[in-house]
Design an enzyme around this catalytic site. Structure first.
Site, PDB file in Angstrom:
ATOM      1  N   GLY A  45      20.372  71.981  26.937  1.00 34.95           N
ATOM      2  CA  GLY A  45      20.695  71.454  28.193  1.00 34.95           C
ATOM      3  C   GLY A  45      20.517  69.799  28.142  1.00 34.95           C
ATOM      4  O   GLY A  45      19.222  69.454  27.876  1.00 34.95           O
ATOM      5  N   SER A  46      21.576  69.146  28.299  1.00 34.74           N
ATOM      6  CA  SER A  46      21.594  67.624  28.155  1.00 34.74           C
ATOM      7  C   SER A  46      22.640  66.934  28.544  1.00 34.74           C
ATOM      8  O   SER A  46      23.330  67.521  29.160  1.00 34.74           O
ATOM      9  CB  SER A  46      21.159  67.505  26.630  1.00 34.74           C
ATOM     10  OG  SER A  46      22.013  68.294  25.700  1.00 34.74           O
ATOM     11  N   ARG A  47      22.950  65.791  27.990  1.00 32.75           N
ATOM     12  CA  ARG A  47      23.937  64.778  28.593  1.00 32.75           C
ATOM     13  C   ARG A  47      24.488  64.023  27.335  1.00 32.75           C
ATOM     14  O   ARG A  47      23.545  63.520  26.604  1.00 32.75           O
ATOM     15  CB  ARG A  47      23.547  63.960  29.788  1.00 32.75           C
ATOM     16  CG  ARG A  47      24.610  63.265  30.316  1.00 32.75           C
ATOM     17  CD  ARG A  47      24.273  62.510  31.464  1.00 32.75           C
ATOM     18  NE  ARG A  47      24.359  61.213  31.611  1.00 32.75           N
ATOM     19  CZ  ARG A  47      23.488  60.303  32.540  1.00 32.75           C
ATOM     20  NH1 ARG A  47      22.712  60.932  33.441  1.00 32.75           N
ATOM     21  NH2 ARG A  47      24.040  59.007  32.670  1.00 32.75           N
TER      22      ARG A  47
END
Length: 247
Positions: A203-205
Site C-alpha cells: 500500500g503506497s503512492r
C-alpha cells in the site's frame, strides 16, 4: 514406430499444456518469495493447531502471491510519452514544487499522484526513457499515502530521470501499511520506458513530476496501469486537459 509417435504426441500435448498454464498464471516477483514461504509455513502451523486457522493462513498466503504479481505489460513506445509508473487510481493532479532532495529548480511542476491500494500490483516501472541523474532516499513517517502532506512527510525514494524532453521526477512514497521501498536501480543507470525500477511493499503512492507546461492526459479518479497508461505527451501540444469521470 507407433510407440515413438505416441510418445512424441504425448510430449507435444504436455508441452502445450505447460505453455497454456504459464500464460494463465501471472509471474510473481522474486521479492515475494520469502513472504510466500513464511505464509506457507505459518499456514501449516496454524492448520495443525486448528483447521479453520489453516484456511485463514491459506487465504493470506494466496493474497501475498497476488500482491507480488509481476505481469507482462505492453508499453507504448514513442518519444515524449510519459507512461504510468504504477497500478492504481489517479488520486491528484496538481501544481507542486519537486522534492528538494532531487536538487531540481525550485519552480512548480505538474504532479500526477497514483495511489496503490493493497490489491494493486506494486512493481513500479519507468515512466520515461532516460538516465537516472539523481536518486535520493528520505526516511520519514508512514501517514496515509492519499494525504497531500504524505509527499513531504512520508518515507520516500525519489528519482530524477533525464530525457530528451526535460527532467521527469518520480517519487515512491511509503504508505500507512508500507514499510519498505525496494529499489532495483542506482544513480547513473539508463532506463527504458516500462522497465522495472522498484517496488513498494503493502500500500503506497507514486508521484510523477512533469515540466509545468506539460498537460496531463488523465484525470483524477481514473485507473492507471503501470507500463501501459499514457499520463502525458511531453512532445505534444494539447490545448486543454481531457476530463474523465470515475465509473
Amino acid at each position: 514406430m507407433c510407440a515413438r509417435r505416441a510418445d512424441s504426441l504425448t510430449e507435444t500435448r504436455l508441452m502445450s499444456l505447460v505453455d497454456s498454464v504459464r500464460k494463465v498464471i501471472v509471474p510473481i516477483h522474486k521479492e515475494g518469495y520469502v513472504f510466500i514461504a513464511i505464509g506457507l509455513v505459518a499456514t501449516i502451523v496454524l492448520a495443525n493447531l486448528w483447521s479453520p486457522f489453516g484456511w485463514i493462513g491459506a487465504i493470506i498466503t494466496v493474497w501475498i502471491c497476488y500482491f507480488f504479481r509481476d505481469p507482462v505489460r505492453v508499453t507504448p513506445q514513442r518519444e515524449g510519452l510519459v507512461i504510468s509508473p504504477a497500478d492504481g487510481r489517479i488520486s491528484q493532479i496538481a501544481s507542486a514544487l519537486p522534492p528538494p532532495e532531487l536538487e531540481l529548480p525550485a519552480e512548480p511542476m505538474t504532479r500526477v499522484s497514483i495511489f496503490m491500494n493493497v490489491f494493486d500490483c506494486h512493481v513500479n516501472r519507468a515512466p520515461v526513457p532516460g538516465r537516472i541523474a539523481k536518486i535520493a532516499y528520505t526516511p520519514g513517517l508512514f501517514l496515509n499515502a492519499e494525504l497531500d502532506k504524505a509527499s513531504d512527510d512520508n518515507e520516500r525514494n525519489a528519482l530524477a530521470i533525464e530525457t530528451s524532453s526535460g527532467i521527469v521526477g518520480v517519487v515512491q512514497i511509503a504508505g500507512l501499511i508500507a514499510r519498505r521501498i525496494v529499489p532495483f536501480v542506482k544513480q547513473g543507470d539508463t532506463l527504458a520506458t516500462g522497465e522495472r525500477f522498484g517496488l513498494i511493499r503493502f500500500g503506497s503512492r507514486v508521484d510523477v513530476y512533469l515540466p509545468a507546461h506539460v498537460v496531463p492526459l488523465v484525470g483524477e479518479g481514473q485507473t492507471a496501469i503501470a507500463g501501459e497508461t499514457v499520463l502525458a505527451d511531453m512532445s505534444g501540444n494539447e490545448p486543454v486537459a481531457r476530463s474523465f469521470r470515475d465509473i
